[in-house]
Design an enzyme around this catalytic site. Structure first.
Site, PDB file in Angstrom:
ATOM      1  N   ARG A  28      28.776  26.242  46.840  1.00  0.00           N
ATOM      2  CA  ARG A  28      30.075  26.753  47.302  1.00  0.00           C
ATOM      3  C   ARG A  28      29.908  27.440  48.670  1.00  0.00           C
ATOM      4  O   ARG A  28      30.800  27.390  49.510  1.00  0.00           O
ATOM      5  CB  ARG A  28      30.640  27.715  46.265  1.00  0.00           C
ATOM      6  CG  ARG A  28      32.097  27.919  46.443  1.00  0.00           C
ATOM      7  CD  ARG A  28      32.839  28.018  45.133  1.00  0.00           C
ATOM      8  NE  ARG A  28      33.252  26.734  44.638  1.00  0.00           N
ATOM      9  CZ  ARG A  28      33.287  26.397  43.364  1.00  0.00           C
ATOM     10  NH1 ARG A  28      32.907  27.253  42.462  1.00  0.00           N
ATOM     11  NH2 ARG A  28      33.697  25.211  43.004  1.00  0.00           N
ATOM     12  N   MET A 185      30.372  38.601  36.362  1.00  0.00           N
ATOM     13  CA  MET A 185      29.002  38.974  36.014  1.00  0.00           C
ATOM     14  C   MET A 185      28.172  39.652  37.111  1.00  0.00           C
ATOM     15  O   MET A 185      26.962  39.818  36.944  1.00  0.00           O
ATOM     16  CB  MET A 185      28.247  37.729  35.502  1.00  0.00           C
ATOM     17  CG  MET A 185      28.906  37.103  34.281  1.00  0.00           C
ATOM     18  SD  MET A 185      27.956  35.749  33.569  1.00  0.00           S
ATOM     19  CE  MET A 185      26.636  36.638  32.779  1.00  0.00           C
ATOM     20  N   ASP A 209      39.698  31.135  34.053  1.00  0.00           N
ATOM     21  CA  ASP A 209      39.949  30.915  32.632  1.00  0.00           C
ATOM     22  C   ASP A 209      40.560  32.182  32.041  1.00  0.00           C
ATOM     23  O   ASP A 209      40.467  33.252  32.641  1.00  0.00           O
ATOM     24  CB  ASP A 209      38.662  30.534  31.891  1.00  0.00           C
ATOM     25  CG  ASP A 209      37.544  31.527  32.106  1.00  0.00           C
ATOM     26  OD1 ASP A 209      36.942  31.525  33.194  1.00  0.00           O
ATOM     27  OD2 ASP A 209      37.289  32.338  31.202  1.00  0.00           O
TER      28      ASP A 209
HETATM   29  N1  HPA Z   1      32.893  35.408  31.439  1.00  0.00           N
HETATM   30  C1  HPA Z   1      32.006  35.819  32.346  1.00  0.00           C
HETATM   31  N2  HPA Z   1      32.046  35.407  33.601  1.00  0.00           N
HETATM   32  C2  HPA Z   1      33.020  34.564  33.966  1.00  0.00           C
HETATM   33  C3  HPA Z   1      33.960  34.103  33.063  1.00  0.00           C
HETATM   34  C4  HPA Z   1      33.903  34.560  31.737  1.00  0.00           C
HETATM   35  O1  HPA Z   1      34.735  34.203  30.883  1.00  0.00           O
HETATM   36  N3  HPA Z   1      34.788  33.259  33.720  1.00  0.00           N
HETATM   37  C5  HPA Z   1      34.356  33.204  34.988  1.00  0.00           C
HETATM   38  N4  HPA Z   1      33.298  33.994  35.142  1.00  0.00           N
END
Ligand code: HPA
Length: 239
Positions: A28, A185, A209
């Site tokens: 990316r 994260m 998501d």
């Molecule tokens: N959890 C952790 N990190 C992420 C998530 C998730 O659902 N979606 C995108 N990064």
């Protein structure tokens, strides 16, 4: 330690701009360099963690992958701040929504980060330190995001140590109740590294998501909303 570091092969600090945009995925970073920057030079490929410096509308800026999770990304955050004289790191990532009104493709800007990470356990005695971003950069990002017409939320994010976990429902519900917007994260590590070195950090996310509605982006939509976030980060980058 001197440069090059064990993880970044740039041989002098001036190969890297004062502001570095950092997606988790090194490809990316390459996408940003290929599509948004001119006069690009590559400064890193150690461990495949591609890093590039170029110009966005005449402004010198770098982009580099951070890898996933606090331990990987903090190696790069610390080395860039400490050995390459970088002033500002803007993390651009994806996140999973934890709130009903934080929808797929929305932009989230992290006003703080919480985590189950143990990196602070012995630093502040029994005080639970709350890592925060640079305030001026936060305000600038929020204003610019609204100017660009993006649906934008500012608030706390969770920087989780595990993508796959067995978090008890009650913990998830408490995080929701106390207003945590989304989970990713790395940002807790970025804000700690920035404070450690007296530098600036900011985390900006596209919602990819939803943990509330159990939905996820299509590949095509994901690319479009990531591109919006990249533009936002490039616009607020300072030389
Ligand atoms: N959890 C952790 N990190 C992420 C998530 C998730 O659902 N979606 C995108 N990064």
């Amino acid at each position: 330690m001197t440069i090059p570091t064990p993880h970044i092969s740039a041989t002098s600090a001036d190969q890297i701009a004062k502001t570095v945009l950092m997606p988790g995925d090194p490809l990316r970073a390459k996408f940003i360099a290929d599509n948004f920057l001119t006069d690009v030079s590559q400064f890193n490929e150690t461990r495949g963690m591609l890093g590039f410096t170029g110009y966005y509308n005449g402004k010198r800026v770098s982009v580099m992958g951070s890898g996933m999770g606090i331990p990987s990304s903090m190696i790069y955050f610390n080395e860039l701040f400490d050995f390459y004289d970088v002033d500002t790191i803007i993390r651009i990532g994806t996140a999973g929504s934890m709130q009903k009104d934080v929808k797929l493709h929305d932009i989230v800007i992290a006003t703080s980060a919480c985590s189950e990470s143990s990196i602070n356990d012995n630093l502040f005695g029994n005080v639970h330190f709350s890592p925060t971003p640079d305030f001026d950069l936060l305000i600038e990002a929020y204003q610019k995001s609204l100017d660009l017409g993006y649906r934008t939320h500012c608030g706390q994010v969770q920087s989780s140590d595990q993508f796959y976990n067995d978090m008890p429902d009650q913990v998830f519900e408490n995080l929701q109740k106390y207003g945590v917007l989304c989970v990713e994260m790395e940002t807790y590590g970025l804000y700690m590294a920035a404070r450690r070195h007296g530098k600036k950090g900011l985390g900006i996310f596209t919602i990819s998501d939803s943990l509330v509605e159990n939905t996820a982006d299509s590949a095509e939509d994901r690319q479009k909303s990531y591109t919006n976030m990249m533009k936002l980060a490039l616009e607020i980058a300072h030389e």
